[in-house]
Design a protein around this motif. Structure first.
Motif, mmCIF file in Angstrom:
data_model
loop_
_atom_site.group_PDB
_atom_site.id
_atom_site.type_symbol
_atom_site.label_atom_id
_atom_site.label_comp_id
_atom_site.label_asym_id
_atom_site.label_seq_id
_atom_site.Cartn_x
_atom_site.Cartn_y
_atom_site.Cartn_z
ATOM 1 N N VAL A 36 39.999 74.487 -30.883
ATOM 2 C CA VAL A 36 40.953 74.782 -31.952
ATOM 3 C C VAL A 36 41.513 76.185 -31.790
ATOM 4 O O VAL A 36 42.637 76.475 -32.227
ATOM 5 C CB VAL A 36 40.286 74.602 -33.333
ATOM 6 N N GLU A 37 40.766 77.086 -31.145
ATOM 7 C CA GLU A 37 41.252 78.433 -30.919
ATOM 8 C C GLU A 37 42.506 78.435 -30.048
ATOM 9 O O GLU A 37 43.371 79.297 -30.201
ATOM 10 C CB GLU A 37 40.163 79.290 -30.252
ATOM 11 N N VAL A 38 42.595 77.484 -29.129
ATOM 12 C CA VAL A 38 43.776 77.381 -28.266
ATOM 13 C C VAL A 38 45.000 77.013 -29.106
ATOM 14 O O VAL A 38 46.086 77.560 -28.930
ATOM 15 C CB VAL A 38 43.551 76.332 -27.153
ATOM 16 N N VAL A 39 44.808 76.073 -30.016
ATOM 17 C CA VAL A 39 45.884 75.658 -30.916
ATOM 18 C C VAL A 39 46.289 76.828 -31.815
ATOM 19 O O VAL A 39 47.474 77.122 -31.988
ATOM 20 C CB VAL A 39 45.439 74.460 -31.773
ATOM 21 N N ALA A 40 45.295 77.503 -32.384
ATOM 22 C CA ALA A 40 45.570 78.630 -33.279
ATOM 23 C C ALA A 40 46.282 79.765 -32.553
ATOM 24 O O ALA A 40 47.195 80.392 -33.097
ATOM 25 C CB ALA A 40 44.261 79.136 -33.887
ATOM 26 N N MET A 43 42.841 80.880 -36.896
ATOM 27 C CA MET A 43 43.893 81.895 -36.860
ATOM 28 C C MET A 43 43.394 83.209 -37.440
ATOM 29 O O MET A 43 43.653 84.285 -36.894
ATOM 30 C CB MET A 43 45.110 81.399 -37.641
ATOM 31 N N LEU A 44 42.666 83.143 -38.552
ATOM 32 C CA LEU A 44 42.134 84.351 -39.175
ATOM 33 C C LEU A 44 41.160 85.062 -38.250
ATOM 34 O O LEU A 44 41.127 86.296 -38.190
ATOM 35 C CB LEU A 44 41.429 83.994 -40.492
ATOM 36 N N LYS A 45 40.371 84.311 -37.518
ATOM 37 C CA LYS A 45 39.413 84.917 -36.603
ATOM 38 C C LYS A 45 40.116 85.583 -35.422
ATOM 39 O O LYS A 45 39.616 86.571 -34.865
ATOM 40 C CB LYS A 45 38.416 83.870 -36.105
ATOM 41 N N LEU A 46 41.269 85.054 -35.019
ATOM 42 C CA LEU A 46 41.976 85.561 -33.849
ATOM 43 C C LEU A 46 42.924 86.715 -34.147
ATOM 44 O O LEU A 46 43.332 87.433 -33.233
ATOM 45 C CB LEU A 46 42.767 84.423 -33.190
ATOM 46 N N LEU A 47 43.280 86.903 -35.395
ATOM 47 C CA LEU A 47 44.221 87.963 -35.743
ATOM 48 C C LEU A 47 43.708 89.329 -35.294
ATOM 49 O O LEU A 47 42.514 89.628 -35.400
ATOM 50 C CB LEU A 47 44.448 88.005 -37.252
ATOM 51 N N ARG A 90 38.299 80.972 -46.952
ATOM 52 C CA ARG A 90 38.038 82.059 -47.898
ATOM 53 C C ARG A 90 36.960 83.010 -47.342
ATOM 54 O O ARG A 90 37.120 84.239 -47.375
ATOM 55 C CB ARG A 90 37.577 81.460 -49.228
ATOM 56 N N ARG A 91 35.905 82.446 -46.819
ATOM 57 C CA ARG A 91 34.805 83.256 -46.287
ATOM 58 C C ARG A 91 35.249 84.068 -45.078
ATOM 59 O O ARG A 91 34.925 85.262 -44.961
ATOM 60 C CB ARG A 91 33.639 82.338 -45.909
ATOM 61 N N THR A 92 36.005 83.452 -44.184
ATOM 62 C CA THR A 92 36.477 84.168 -42.999
ATOM 63 C C THR A 92 37.401 85.312 -43.375
ATOM 64 O O THR A 92 37.325 86.411 -42.807
ATOM 65 C CB THR A 92 37.201 83.197 -42.045
ATOM 66 N N ALA A 93 38.265 85.074 -44.353
ATOM 67 C CA ALA A 93 39.167 86.135 -44.819
ATOM 68 C C ALA A 93 38.380 87.293 -45.416
ATOM 69 O O ALA A 93 38.697 88.468 -45.186
ATOM 70 C CB ALA A 93 40.149 85.575 -45.839
ATOM 71 N N ALA A 94 37.328 86.986 -46.171
ATOM 72 C CA ALA A 94 36.519 88.028 -46.794
ATOM 73 C C ALA A 94 35.758 88.835 -45.746
ATOM 74 O O ALA A 94 35.637 90.062 -45.860
ATOM 75 C CB ALA A 94 35.544 87.399 -47.791
#
Length: 211
Positions: free
Chosen positions: A92-96, A123-127, A152-156
């Motif tokens: 999914v990281e490739v797609v993101a 996407m949030l992890k890759l930003l 929500r957790r990843t954003a936090a």
């Protein structure tokens, strides 16, 4: 090949054989793809006969347009939809990553699109730190109030890691006065404002590295 449709014709057997041939052709084109080749990859993305490859998403990341993003995000066949190539799995990281490259500096806008939660989390992890910390508070609060626990957790966690302590304090002061708030967001913001920076970096790195 470039002047023809990618949709296989005939019965299932003929269709799957044709899809295998077209998949092979796309692999060759993908090696030196140009923007003029994008319609071919769009047809493959829209067709039920093809399994998308990592290189296909790289082509979209390089030449794709904003209107391609929802279709890319919905490409569930990236997990292997072809009967002839059942073991092809695109992370999914490739797609993101492809979506983020298309979005460019439109970080806030792309995060507000209605995309699958698993894609938005990736996407949030890759930003980059600059991209995440550059989000306005309104965009952050929107993420902190997401119904998806993973998003929500990843954003936090990203906020705890990438925002300044002063900004985390300001956000936390506002967030805990809301009528509705989430404890996992409170937890990570509180960690950012109360713990030493080195500890925050270690803990957030560990959690963001989890699958």
């Amino acid at each position: 090949f470039k002047g023809r449709t990618l949709a296989p014709r005939g019965g299932n057997s003929q269709g799957h054989v044709t899809s295998h041939m077209v998949r092979s052709a796309l692999n060759v084109i993908g090696e030196k793809a140009e923007k003029a080749d994008l319609p071919l990859f769009r047809q493959a993305l829209a067709s039920p006969y093809f399994t998308m490859s990592e290189r296909d998403f790289e082509v979209f990341g390089k030449y794709g347009e904003w209107s391609d993003i929802p279709n890319i995000a919905r490409a569930s066949r990236s997990s292997g939809g072809s009967l002839l190539i059942p073991d092809v799995v695109v992370p999914v990281e490739v797609v993101a990553r492809a979506i983020l490259k298309i979005a460019g500096r439109r970080t806030r806008e792309v995060l507000e699109l209605e995309l699958p939660d698993v894609v938005r989390r990736a996407m949030l992890k890759l930003l980059s730190k600059a991209a995440f910390s550059g989000l306005p508070d309104t965009a952050l609060f929107r993420l902190f109030n997401e119904t998806s626990d993973d998003v929500r957790r990843t954003a936090a966690i990203r906020a705890a890691r990438d925002l300044s302590r002063r900004r985390c304090v300001q956000i936390l002061d506002i967030y805990n006065t809301q009528a509705t708030y989430y404890y996992n967001v409170m937890h990570w913001l509180d960690l950012a404002v109360s713990m030493p920076r080195a500890l925050v970096d270690t803990v957030t790195f560990s959690h963001l590295s989890e699958d």
